[in-house]
Design a protein around this motif. Structure first.
Motif, PDB file in Angstrom:
ATOM      1  N   UNK A   1       0.786  -0.746   0.289  1.00 11.29           N
ATOM      2  CA  UNK A   1       0.288  -0.221   0.085  1.00 11.29           C
ATOM      3  C   UNK A   1       1.198   1.288   0.471  1.00 11.29           C
ATOM      4  N   UNK A   2       0.122   1.910  -0.648  1.00 11.42           N
ATOM      5  CA  UNK A   2       0.858   4.245   0.135  1.00 11.42           C
ATOM      6  C   UNK A   2       1.482   3.990  -1.674  1.00 11.42           C
ATOM      7  N   UNK A   3       1.567   5.608  -1.871  1.00 10.38           N
ATOM      8  CA  UNK A   3       2.571   5.995  -2.873  1.00 10.38           C
ATOM      9  C   UNK A   3       3.964   6.473  -3.027  1.00 10.38           C
ATOM     10  N   UNK A   4       4.147   5.852  -3.890  1.00 10.02           N
ATOM     11  CA  UNK A   4       5.357   5.847  -4.526  1.00 10.02           C
ATOM     12  C   UNK A   4       5.658   7.020  -6.016  1.00 10.02           C
ATOM     13  N   UNK A   5       6.586   7.596  -6.297  1.00 10.33           N
ATOM     14  CA  UNK A   5       7.045   8.290  -6.434  1.00 10.33           C
ATOM     15  C   UNK A   5       8.635   7.579  -7.622  1.00 10.33           C
ATOM     16  N   UNK A   6       8.764   7.463  -8.590  1.00  8.54           N
ATOM     17  CA  UNK A   6       9.878   7.175  -9.516  1.00  8.54           C
ATOM     18  C   UNK A   6      10.498   8.662 -10.579  1.00  8.54           C
ATOM     19  N   UNK A   7      11.768   7.811 -10.321  1.00 13.34           N
ATOM     20  CA  UNK A   7      12.975   8.711 -11.239  1.00 13.34           C
ATOM     21  C   UNK A   7      13.586   7.879 -12.180  1.00 13.34           C
ATOM     22  N   UNK A   8      14.302   7.863 -13.442  1.00 13.76           N
ATOM     23  CA  UNK A   8      15.413   6.693 -13.761  1.00 13.76           C
ATOM     24  C   UNK A   8      16.369   7.217 -13.139  1.00 13.76           C
ATOM     25  N   UNK A   9      16.416   5.581 -13.764  1.00 14.83           N
ATOM     26  CA  UNK A   9      18.118   5.652 -13.127  1.00 14.83           C
ATOM     27  C   UNK A   9      18.667   4.590 -13.969  1.00 14.83           C
ATOM     28  N   UNK A  10      19.775   4.853 -14.399  1.00 14.65           N
ATOM     29  CA  UNK A  10      20.770   4.375 -15.641  1.00 14.65           C
ATOM     30  C   UNK A  10      21.581   3.472 -14.724  1.00 14.65           C
ATOM     31  N   UNK A  11      21.729   3.353 -13.446  1.00 13.91           N
ATOM     32  CA  UNK A  11      22.289   2.128 -12.881  1.00 13.91           C
ATOM     33  C   UNK A  11      21.802   0.741 -12.594  1.00 13.91           C
ATOM     34  N   UNK A  12      20.771   0.617 -12.629  1.00 16.37           N
ATOM     35  CA  UNK A  12      19.717  -0.364 -11.620  1.00 16.37           C
ATOM     36  C   UNK A  12      18.885   0.196 -11.039  1.00 16.37           C
ATOM     37  N   UNK A  13      17.698  -0.856 -10.438  1.00 18.41           N
ATOM     38  CA  UNK A  13      16.832  -0.005  -9.887  1.00 18.41           C
ATOM     39  C   UNK A  13      17.290  -0.466  -7.649  1.00 18.41           C
ATOM     40  N   UNK A  14      16.588   1.053  -7.378  1.00 16.25           N
ATOM     41  CA  UNK A  14      16.714   1.408  -6.115  1.00 16.25           C
ATOM     42  C   UNK A  14      16.788   0.334  -5.144  1.00 16.25           C
ATOM     43  N   UNK A  15      15.446  -0.412  -5.388  1.00 18.54           N
ATOM     44  CA  UNK A  15      14.619  -1.331  -4.146  1.00 18.54           C
ATOM     45  C   UNK A  15      14.171  -2.359  -5.618  1.00 18.54           C
ATOM     46  N   UNK A  16      13.708  -3.690  -5.062  1.00 19.54           N
ATOM     47  CA  UNK A  16      13.199  -4.813  -5.507  1.00 19.54           C
ATOM     48  C   UNK A  16      11.565  -4.362  -6.022  1.00 19.54           C
ATOM     49  N   UNK A  17      10.864  -3.001  -5.182  1.00 24.41           N
ATOM     50  CA  UNK A  17       9.982  -2.995  -5.504  1.00 24.41           C
ATOM     51  C   UNK A  17       9.916  -2.352  -6.739  1.00 24.41           C
ATOM     52  N   UNK A  18      10.664  -0.916  -7.017  1.00 27.82           N
ATOM     53  CA  UNK A  18      11.663  -0.788  -7.599  1.00 27.82           C
ATOM     54  C   UNK A  18      11.518  -1.166  -8.873  1.00 27.82           C
ATOM     55  N   UNK A  19      11.796  -2.225  -8.785  1.00 28.33           N
ATOM     56  CA  UNK A  19      12.258  -2.466 -10.380  1.00 28.33           C
ATOM     57  C   UNK A  19      11.440  -3.979 -10.899  1.00 28.33           C
ATOM     58  N   UNK A  20      10.470  -4.292  -9.400  1.00 28.68           N
ATOM     59  CA  UNK A  20       9.147  -4.821 -10.290  1.00 28.68           C
ATOM     60  C   UNK A  20       8.431  -4.166 -10.852  1.00 28.68           C
ATOM     61  N   UNK A  21       8.124  -2.534 -10.516  1.00 29.15           N
ATOM     62  CA  UNK A  21       6.562  -2.283 -11.475  1.00 29.15           C
ATOM     63  C   UNK A  21       7.197  -1.407 -12.455  1.00 29.15           C
ATOM     64  N   UNK A  22       8.770  -1.023 -12.527  1.00 33.24           N
ATOM     65  CA  UNK A  22       9.092  -0.324 -13.699  1.00 33.24           C
ATOM     66  C   UNK A  22       9.385  -1.524 -14.726  1.00 33.24           C
ATOM     67  N   UNK A  23       9.447  -2.836 -14.366  1.00 30.96           N
ATOM     68  CA  UNK A  23       9.406  -4.008 -15.524  1.00 30.96           C
ATOM     69  C   UNK A  23       7.903  -4.238 -15.662  1.00 30.96           C
ATOM     70  N   UNK A  24       7.126  -3.879 -14.841  1.00 31.59           N
ATOM     71  CA  UNK A  24       5.139  -3.725 -15.274  1.00 31.59           C
ATOM     72  C   UNK A  24       4.822  -3.013 -16.052  1.00 31.59           C
ATOM     73  N   UNK A  25       5.863  -1.903 -16.116  1.00 34.68           N
ATOM     74  CA  UNK A  25       5.185  -0.740 -17.013  1.00 34.68           C
ATOM     75  C   UNK A  25       6.094  -0.314 -17.858  1.00 34.68           C
ATOM     76  N   UNK A  26       7.053  -0.811 -18.090  1.00 30.65           N
ATOM     77  CA  UNK A  26       7.746  -1.454 -20.000  1.00 30.65           C
ATOM     78  C   UNK A  26       7.004  -2.368 -20.175  1.00 30.65           C
ATOM     79  N   UNK A  27       6.449  -3.559 -19.441  1.00 26.36           N
ATOM     80  CA  UNK A  27       6.007  -4.703 -20.280  1.00 26.36           C
ATOM     81  C   UNK A  27       4.778  -4.033 -21.015  1.00 26.36           C
ATOM     82  N   UNK A  28       4.292  -3.307 -20.926  1.00 25.06           N
ATOM     83  CA  UNK A  28       2.939  -2.025 -20.943  1.00 25.06           C
ATOM     84  C   UNK A  28       2.915  -2.537 -22.492  1.00 25.06           C
ATOM     85  N   UNK A  29       4.355  -2.451 -22.961  1.00 24.64           N
ATOM     86  CA  UNK A  29       3.857  -2.095 -24.821  1.00 24.64           C
ATOM     87  C   UNK A  29       4.059  -3.682 -25.499  1.00 24.64           C
TER      88      UNK A  29
END
Ligand SMILES: [Zn+2]
Length: 286
Positions: free
Chosen positions: A142-170
């Motif tokens: 639960x809760x809100x989060x804000x994300x910025x781009x990383x060139x180096x890798x995800x800052x947390x497991x949740x960040x990685x999970x969510x970016x992978x899901x969003x990137x799969x939109x295409x």
């Protein structure tokens, strides 16, 4: 390794309860997308800029059309909720005459991720914000989060999970992402991008500061991951996850006008205070 058909949606994954087991292959998929830069962006067309030095805010309601985004237990679809929130943010910001809001989509249709970045450039946007209300495998997230781009890798497991899901939109929309574009590969890692990421992190902290009093924060700091939609080399860009639609309590909240307006006000206030800080910093004597 198990292969996904392009039509495999995150919803199907979540419903199957197999998302966790399949994560490695999702990761591999997203990784190949991360390596693929967005389509070549043209230089910003300043002709669409309003007169009077107004700041242009490009709001990007996530998903749309064939891509419904995450779906809550009660059947709420992320794509509809985030469009409502974007409309609320636009309405809040309309009181600020030095800011003009534009939307990447104002109706229920699919836009590839790279095209969202492209639209922001075409409008000469000063700020880009993608708005979401995603899902997770656990209904307790639960809760809100804000994300910025990383060139180096995800800052947390949740960040990685969510970016992978969003990137799969295409993938949901059947977009073929071109890879091996050396021009953008280079742009992504150049100094301009680094500076843009710094500004994106500042923007993130302004947004978080305003959300903190009105809603639980999933993460206290701006997280970073390789979100394709944040890959503008020059426009400060953040992705706001307003809540988890897969959390039954938050799905109910997201369904209320009061909550959507509360979150939208916080986002709008964060944008206004970001521009204020930006202007203060850029002011030079004489
Ligand atoms: Zn989303």
């Amino acid at each position: 390794m198990k292969k996904f058909s392009p039509l495999t949606t995150r919803r199907q994954l979540l419903l199957s309860g197999a998302a966790v087991a399949l994560l490695p292959s999702v990761r591999a998929l997203a990784k190949s997308e991360q390596a693929a830069p967005p389509v070549a962006s043209r230089p910003a067309e300043k002709s669409s800029r309003p007169a009077g030095g107004k700041k242009i805010v490009m709001l990007d309601p996530g998903h749309g059309g064939v891509d419904s985004g995450a779906v809550g237990q009660e059947g709420s679809e992320e794509k509809h909720i985030v469009l409502e929130i974007a409309h609320n943010v636009r309405q809040q910001l309309s009181q600020h005459h030095h800011i003009e809001v534009r939307l990447t989509r104002d109706s229920d249709h699919f836009i590839p991720l790279a095209e969202r970045v492209e639209i922001a450039h075409q409008h000469g946007a000063d700020l880009f914000m993608s708005i979401h209300a995603d899902g997770f495998t656990s209904p307790t997230a639960n809760g809100a989060s804000v994300f910025a781009l990383s060139n180096r890798g995800a800052s947390s497991a949740m960040a990685r999970y969510l970016s992978e899901k969003e990137n799969a939109a295409d993938k949901v929309g059947g977009v073929k992402v071109q890879s091996d574009n050396p021009y953008l590969q280079q742009v992504l890692f150049d100094l301009v991008q680094t500076d843009t990421i710094k500004n994106s992190l500042t923007l993130g902290s302004h947004i978080l500061k305003q959300i903190r009093p009105v809603h639980h924060l999933h993460s206290q700091h701006t997280e970073q991951a390789a979100f394709a939609v944040l890959k503008s080399p020059s426009i400060p860009s953040v992705l706001v996850e307003t809540s988890f639609i897969t959390n039954p309590a938050e799905e109910r909240l997201l369904g209320t006008t009061a909550f959507r307006q509360k979150i939208a006000s916080a986002i709008a206030d964060g944008i206004v205070s970001f521009f204020a800080e930006f202007d203060r910093r850029n002011q030079r004597p004489g």
